[in-house]
Enzyme design. Sequence first.
Site, PDB file in Angstrom:
ATOM      1  N   LYS A 226     -17.131 -13.818   2.033  1.00 45.68           N
ATOM      2  CA  LYS A 226     -15.676 -13.885   1.805  1.00 45.68           C
ATOM      3  C   LYS A 226     -14.935 -14.216   3.098  1.00 45.68           C
ATOM      4  CE  LYS A 226     -12.900 -10.057   1.782  1.00 45.68           C
ATOM      5  NZ  LYS A 226     -11.684 -10.277   2.561  1.00 45.68           N
ATOM      6  N   ASN A 227     -15.284 -13.504   4.174  1.00 40.39           N
ATOM      7  CA  ASN A 227     -14.515 -13.664   5.407  1.00 40.39           C
ATOM      8  C   ASN A 227     -14.819 -14.971   6.135  1.00 40.39           C
ATOM      9  OD1 ASN A 227     -13.328 -11.270   4.858  1.00 40.39           O
ATOM     10  ND2 ASN A 227     -14.397 -10.074   6.434  1.00 40.39           N
TER      11      ASN A 227
ATOM     12  N   CYS B  48       6.562  -6.829   6.434  1.00 37.84           N
ATOM     13  CA  CYS B  48       6.949  -5.790   7.404  1.00 37.84           C
ATOM     14  C   CYS B  48       7.981  -6.303   8.403  1.00 37.84           C
ATOM     15  CB  CYS B  48       5.733  -5.220   8.121  1.00 37.84           C
ATOM     16  SG  CYS B  48       4.433  -6.367   8.440  1.00 37.84           S
TER      17      CYS B  48
ATOM     18  N   ARG C  62     -11.960  -8.642  -5.393  1.00 41.72           N
ATOM     19  CA  ARG C  62     -11.467  -9.451  -4.270  1.00 41.72           C
ATOM     20  C   ARG C  62     -12.618  -9.895  -3.373  1.00 41.72           C
ATOM     21  NH1 ARG C  62      -7.916  -6.807  -0.360  1.00 41.72           N
ATOM     22  NH2 ARG C  62      -8.371  -8.831   0.554  1.00 41.72           N
TER      23      ARG C  62
ATOM     24  N   ARG D 140       3.702  -5.272  15.061  1.00 43.74           N
ATOM     25  CA  ARG D 140       3.052  -5.056  13.763  1.00 43.74           C
ATOM     26  C   ARG D 140       1.658  -5.657  13.786  1.00 43.74           C
ATOM     27  NH1 ARG D 140       6.525  -2.141  13.652  1.00 43.74           N
ATOM     28  NH2 ARG D 140       8.030  -1.627  12.035  1.00 43.74           N
TER      29      ARG D 140
ATOM     30  N   ASP E   6     -16.188  -2.662   7.923  1.00 44.85           N
ATOM     31  CA  ASP E   6     -16.261  -2.949   6.488  1.00 44.85           C
ATOM     32  C   ASP E   6     -17.463  -2.280   5.814  1.00 44.85           C
ATOM     33  OD1 ASP E   6     -13.956  -4.396   6.652  1.00 44.85           O
ATOM     34  OD2 ASP E   6     -14.892  -6.367   6.499  1.00 44.85           O
TER      35      ASP E   6
ATOM     36  N   ASP F 206       1.108  -9.037  15.247  1.00 41.51           N
ATOM     37  CA  ASP F 206       1.766  -9.355  16.523  1.00 41.51           C
ATOM     38  C   ASP F 206       0.871 -10.207  17.437  1.00 41.51           C
ATOM     39  OD1 ASP F 206       0.131  -7.113  16.633  1.00 41.51           O
ATOM     40  OD2 ASP F 206       1.265  -6.107  18.202  1.00 41.51           O
TER      41      ASP F 206
END
Length: 419
Positions: free
Chosen positions: A22-23, A116, A399, A121, A305, A124
């Site tokens: 997925k990543n 947000c 997902r 955050r 993960d 950033d």
Amino acid sequence: MDYFEIEGKNQLSGDVQISGAKNAVLPLMVASILNNDQLTISNVPNLSDSITMANLLRGMGSEVELSDGKIHINSQSINDPYAPYDLVRKMRASFYVLGPLLSKFGEAKVSLPGGCAWGPRPVDFHIKGIEKLGATIDLEDGYIIAKSNKLKGNKIVFPKISVGATGNVLMASVLADGDTEIHNAAAEPEIQQLCHFLNSIGAKISGVGTNTLQIQGVDSLNSVENIAVIPDRIEAGTFLMAVAATGGEVKLNKVNPNHLETVISYLRHANVNLDVGDDNITVLSNGDINSYNIETNEYPGFPTDLQAQWMLLMSVASGDSTIKENIYFDRFNHVPELNRLGCNIDVDLKTATASIKGKRKLISADLTSTDLRASACLIIAALCAEGTSVVSRVYHIDRGYDKIEEKLSKIGARIVRKK
Ligand code: UD1
């Protein structure tokens, strides 16, 4: 809403095919923005996140076709550098589009994940990195409005290693004027694949797989027709821990064991028998697990993960243990759910450390998935528990895990998806 009904206490045996990562597929799909031609990505996992990314690219004007295990993208018609809140809020990885869109169009409007407020955050690093390349960035109604003339190479030092910020700034810098250096860059295999893909279309990136990347800006990129996604090391690690915890013997095919060195080493410390081939791993466990203290870390460390799945494994181990979470200090949403099954886990949020009592006897319960990897650990927990458990909100697992219930059923797990 779909849920899983899982009957526990069954040993697992047989073969499992591990899917593409997925990543890795998500940034590759985003890199099609720079590819500017036809691209076929193969070994694509069947995930709702890949569909979300396809919809994001379609909204920008790309033609995207998903077929079994493949994605065809024609990005010649891409014309709208816009990533709406509706899609970005579903999947943080959508934010990856900022760098390539800016590089290609000189402007981009991308929703902040979760809308947000401005400030330090979790995106950033992405924003500061892209500003360092000469972009101006404003915030309007929860959207990043980025503008630039041609981006200019620079030295960027991330305060800590970030996978997403590395990918984003990398994709912004390949077509910039001059050289860029990224310090504290991510070395994750998925970022390595992104670098190799970009190099295959003419980018000049060196230091791939280290924490310092050098990017020599080029004037244009070529196109490449095909790329196959690397195997999903997190899916593989999840199956290794499922078999270790329930007991049994399972061969995982289509894996890259080099990407799992730390996981393999920790599992061996925990008394799990692993036979490692070139592209396969056979896991053999009699359920007699040793406790072992670990910390999560950036690659090549133990992946955050897999922290939740390891926590379950340690709950059925012979003694007590700890896990220190060094990536996401509050990633412990799965703990109350695991405790409802009979685990005994205490979290000290000040030190981001979980203390896990071993030798727990797990009894079935109704469980709620809180996020993607937490759902995987709840499924393993239910497989170890006496009785029938229900795991709800499985949209989280859809997902990131390709047909997990089919793969588990094939190796003898009693798991059924219900509506
Ligand atoms: C990626 C993975 C995710 C994995 C995570 C860590 C994808 C699509 N997702 O997420 O599965 O759990 O790496 O391995 O590849 N941070 C900031 N500011 C930023 C960016 C990050 O403070 O601008 C912090 C995060 O809060 C976190 C750490 O950096 O503490 C690492 O996060 P990062 O590597 O960026 O995670 P993602 O790329 O979002």
